[in-house]
Scaffold this motif. Structure first.
Motif, PDB file in Angstrom:
ATOM      1  N   ASP A  20      20.187  45.312  69.749  1.00  0.00           N
ATOM      2  CA  ASP A  20      18.860  44.533  69.712  1.00  0.00           C
ATOM      3  C   ASP A  20      18.909  43.635  69.093  1.00  0.00           C
ATOM      4  OD1 ASP A  20      19.028  45.894  67.170  1.00  0.00           O
ATOM      5  OD2 ASP A  20      17.051  46.911  67.826  1.00  0.00           O
ATOM      6  N   SER A  21      19.207  43.921  68.065  1.00  0.00           N
ATOM      7  CA  SER A  21      19.222  41.800  66.726  1.00  0.00           C
ATOM      8  C   SER A  21      20.374  42.794  65.553  1.00  0.00           C
ATOM      9  CB  SER A  21      17.602  41.851  65.969  1.00  0.00           C
ATOM     10  OG  SER A  21      17.864  41.189  65.185  1.00  0.00           O
ATOM     11  N   THR A  22      21.132  42.344  65.351  1.00  0.00           N
ATOM     12  CA  THR A  22      22.124  42.117  64.504  1.00  0.00           C
ATOM     13  C   THR A  22      21.408  41.958  62.896  1.00  0.00           C
ATOM     14  OG1 THR A  22      22.649  39.863  64.023  1.00  0.00           O
ATOM     15  CG2 THR A  22      23.894  41.137  65.364  1.00  0.00           C
ATOM     16  N   ASN A  45      25.597  40.879  73.409  1.00  0.00           N
ATOM     17  CA  ASN A  45      24.869  40.803  73.753  1.00  0.00           C
ATOM     18  C   ASN A  45      24.026  41.360  72.822  1.00  0.00           C
ATOM     19  OD1 ASN A  45      23.294  41.045  75.780  1.00  0.00           O
ATOM     20  ND2 ASN A  45      23.589  43.021  76.515  1.00  0.00           N
ATOM     21  N   GLN A  46      23.066  40.898  72.907  1.00  0.00           N
ATOM     22  CA  GLN A  46      21.704  40.959  71.376  1.00  0.00           C
ATOM     23  C   GLN A  46      20.371  40.503  71.904  1.00  0.00           C
ATOM     24  OE1 GLN A  46      20.796  39.712  67.318  1.00  0.00           O
ATOM     25  NE2 GLN A  46      20.901  38.075  68.409  1.00  0.00           N
ATOM     26  N   THR A  47      20.042  42.012  72.720  1.00  0.00           N
ATOM     27  CA  THR A  47      18.939  41.954  73.452  1.00  0.00           C
ATOM     28  C   THR A  47      17.269  41.410  72.964  1.00  0.00           C
ATOM     29  OG1 THR A  47      18.501  44.149  72.864  1.00  0.00           O
ATOM     30  CG2 THR A  47      19.724  44.013  75.078  1.00  0.00           C
ATOM     31  N   GLY A  49      17.457  39.217  70.215  1.00  0.00           N
ATOM     32  CA  GLY A  49      17.750  38.549  68.645  1.00  0.00           C
ATOM     33  C   GLY A  49      16.296  37.926  68.882  1.00  0.00           C
ATOM     34  N   ARG A  50      16.160  37.962  67.998  1.00  0.00           N
ATOM     35  CA  ARG A  50      15.430  36.839  66.664  1.00  0.00           C
ATOM     36  C   ARG A  50      15.374  35.341  66.540  1.00  0.00           C
ATOM     37  NH1 ARG A  50      12.425  38.626  62.825  1.00  0.00           N
ATOM     38  NH2 ARG A  50      14.875  40.293  62.344  1.00  0.00           N
ATOM     39  N   GLY A  51      14.517  35.013  66.403  1.00  0.00           N
ATOM     40  CA  GLY A  51      14.513  33.399  65.959  1.00  0.00           C
ATOM     41  C   GLY A  51      13.906  33.295  64.609  1.00  0.00           C
ATOM     42  N   GLN A  52      13.309  31.629  64.107  1.00  0.00           N
ATOM     43  CA  GLN A  52      12.565  31.222  63.345  1.00  0.00           C
ATOM     44  C   GLN A  52      11.089  31.871  63.847  1.00  0.00           C
ATOM     45  OE1 GLN A  52      12.708  29.897  60.146  1.00  0.00           O
ATOM     46  NE2 GLN A  52      15.317  29.176  59.882  1.00  0.00           N
ATOM     47  N   ALA A  53      10.746  31.877  63.161  1.00  0.00           N
ATOM     48  CA  ALA A  53       8.325  31.135  63.369  1.00  0.00           C
ATOM     49  C   ALA A  53       8.181  32.442  64.815  1.00  0.00           C
ATOM     50  CB  ALA A  53       8.783  29.783  63.844  1.00  0.00           C
ATOM     51  N   LYS A 117      20.885  18.079  70.994  1.00  0.00           N
ATOM     52  CA  LYS A 117      20.356  18.848  71.394  1.00  0.00           C
ATOM     53  C   LYS A 117      20.901  20.272  69.772  1.00  0.00           C
ATOM     54  CE  LYS A 117      20.810  17.809  76.185  1.00  0.00           C
ATOM     55  NZ  LYS A 117      21.232  18.137  76.732  1.00  0.00           N
ATOM     56  N   LYS A 118      20.540  21.207  70.243  1.00  0.00           N
ATOM     57  CA  LYS A 118      20.730  22.758  69.229  1.00  0.00           C
ATOM     58  C   LYS A 118      22.128  22.919  69.926  1.00  0.00           C
ATOM     59  CE  LYS A 118      18.523  26.525  67.168  1.00  0.00           C
ATOM     60  NZ  LYS A 118      16.676  26.814  66.611  1.00  0.00           N
ATOM     61  N   ILE A 119      22.760  23.669  68.874  1.00  0.00           N
ATOM     62  CA  ILE A 119      24.570  24.075  68.795  1.00  0.00           C
ATOM     63  C   ILE A 119      23.932  26.096  67.996  1.00  0.00           C
ATOM     64  CG2 ILE A 119      25.451  23.354  67.182  1.00  0.00           C
ATOM     65  CD1 ILE A 119      27.954  22.951  69.208  1.00  0.00           C
TER      66      ILE A 119
HETATM   67  C1  BTN Z   1      16.576  29.982  65.626  1.00  0.00           C
HETATM   68  O1  BTN Z   1      17.282  28.973  65.484  1.00  0.00           O
HETATM   69  O2  BTN Z   1      14.983  30.159  65.801  1.00  0.00           O
HETATM   70  C2  BTN Z   1      17.539  30.943  64.364  1.00  0.00           C
HETATM   71  C3  BTN Z   1      18.351  31.477  65.281  1.00  0.00           C
HETATM   72  C4  BTN Z   1      18.954  32.905  65.087  1.00  0.00           C
HETATM   73  C5  BTN Z   1      19.618  33.883  66.198  1.00  0.00           C
HETATM   74  C6  BTN Z   1      20.864  34.543  65.100  1.00  0.00           C
HETATM   75  S1  BTN Z   1      20.879  35.813  66.463  1.00  0.00           S
HETATM   76  C7  BTN Z   1      21.965  36.804  65.356  1.00  0.00           C
HETATM   77  C8  BTN Z   1      20.434  37.268  64.128  1.00  0.00           C
HETATM   78  N1  BTN Z   1      20.481  38.490  65.295  1.00  0.00           N
HETATM   79  C9  BTN Z   1      18.911  37.845  65.297  1.00  0.00           C
HETATM   80  O3  BTN Z   1      17.897  39.329  65.692  1.00  0.00           O
HETATM   81  N2  BTN Z   1      18.889  36.154  64.582  1.00  0.00           N
HETATM   82  C10 BTN Z   1      19.999  36.476  64.474  1.00  0.00           C
END
Ligand code: BTN
Length: 251
Positions: A20-22, A45-47, A49-53, A117-119
């Protein structure tokens, strides 16, 4: 490509086909047992994945780097947490610069940008006990071989270089470059990190428009405060913004 041989990041390497998320997995594992600093959890494969905010991080399976690194920055005062963010951002930026042979920037606070662009994105989750950061789970999503980002302002190493990359090699380059800056952090070289970070900022000292909670402003990024807020000079005043308080406008 010269050999990179990271000293401790990735020596304990836990990989999954699907997760799900590392970040979530590594955080849960730290609650179960003591893990060595530099432990890496990666998923092809991350199903979820969480990002900022509270955003999600969804990228194509098998084409990108999505991993989390465990650090133990117990030496870092809590009020200097943002310096860990600086060290990691600089490490990823340098790694991408090495791989692409071109200059990249850090869009405050920690998006890695190639041109406009975001990489790559970073999500750092700290566990604090008393006055110490005992665990920092550093989650990194780096776009590598994905070519299509429908509707998102994103790019990848492959788009930038017009060729594919070996995901394992990219990881090793990233680990080595993060180690380099983490060593600076451990040595307490805060001024060095701050200068490198600020001068790498996307749109540093350029006049642009930003949307604040109240209104559109025109100004220049002049740095960050000690607690990591963005400092923008506008109409002869220095304004300070947190994560959800400012949006970069693209002219
Ligand atoms: C962002 O720019 O919003 C942060 C993104 C971070 C993504 C990575 S992928 C590996 C790790 N596991 C997660 O669930 N999120 C971070």
């Amino acid at each position: 490509m010269p050999e990179f041989d990271p000293l401790f990041i990735g020596k304990n390497y836990i990989s999954f086909e699907t997760l799900d998320s590392t970040n979530d997995y590594l955080k849960a594992l730290t609650n179960e047992k003591k893990l060595p600093e530099g432990t890496v959890v990666t998923a092809a494969n991350q199903t979820k994945g969480r990002g900022q905010a509270g955003n999600s991080w969804l990228v194509a399976p098998d084409k990108n780097c999505t991993f989390s690194i465990l650090l133990h920055p117990t030496f870092l005062p809590i009020d200097k947490q943002f310096y860990l963010n600086m060290a990691v951002s600089l490490g990823i930026k340098d790694a991408c610069e090495y791989l692409l042979g071109d200059t990249l920037h850090i869009k405050w606070p920690n998006d890695i940008f190639y041109i406009e662009k975001k990489i790559a994105g970073i999500l750092i989750e700290n566990t604090i006990q008393g006055s110490k950061i005992v665990n920092a789970v550093v989650g990194i999503g780096l776009n590598v071989n994905q070519l299509d980002f429908a509707g998102i302002n994103a790019t990848s190493l492959s788009i930038a270089a017009n060729s594919d990359f070996e995901l394992k090699e990219v990881e090793t380059v990233v680990f080595s470059h993060i180690e380099k800056y983490y060593a600076q952090l451990r040595l307490g070289h805060f001024n060095f990190l701050e200068k490198a970070y600020i001068t790498s900022l996307f749109r540093y000292q350029q006049t642009h428009e930003f949307m604040t909670e109240k209104k559109k402003i025109r100004g220049q990024i002049i740095g960050v405060s000690k607690d990591g807020k963005l400092l923008i000079e506008s109409e002869d005043k220095v304004l300070k913004f947190g994560l959800k308080e400012i949006v970069f406008l693209y002219d």
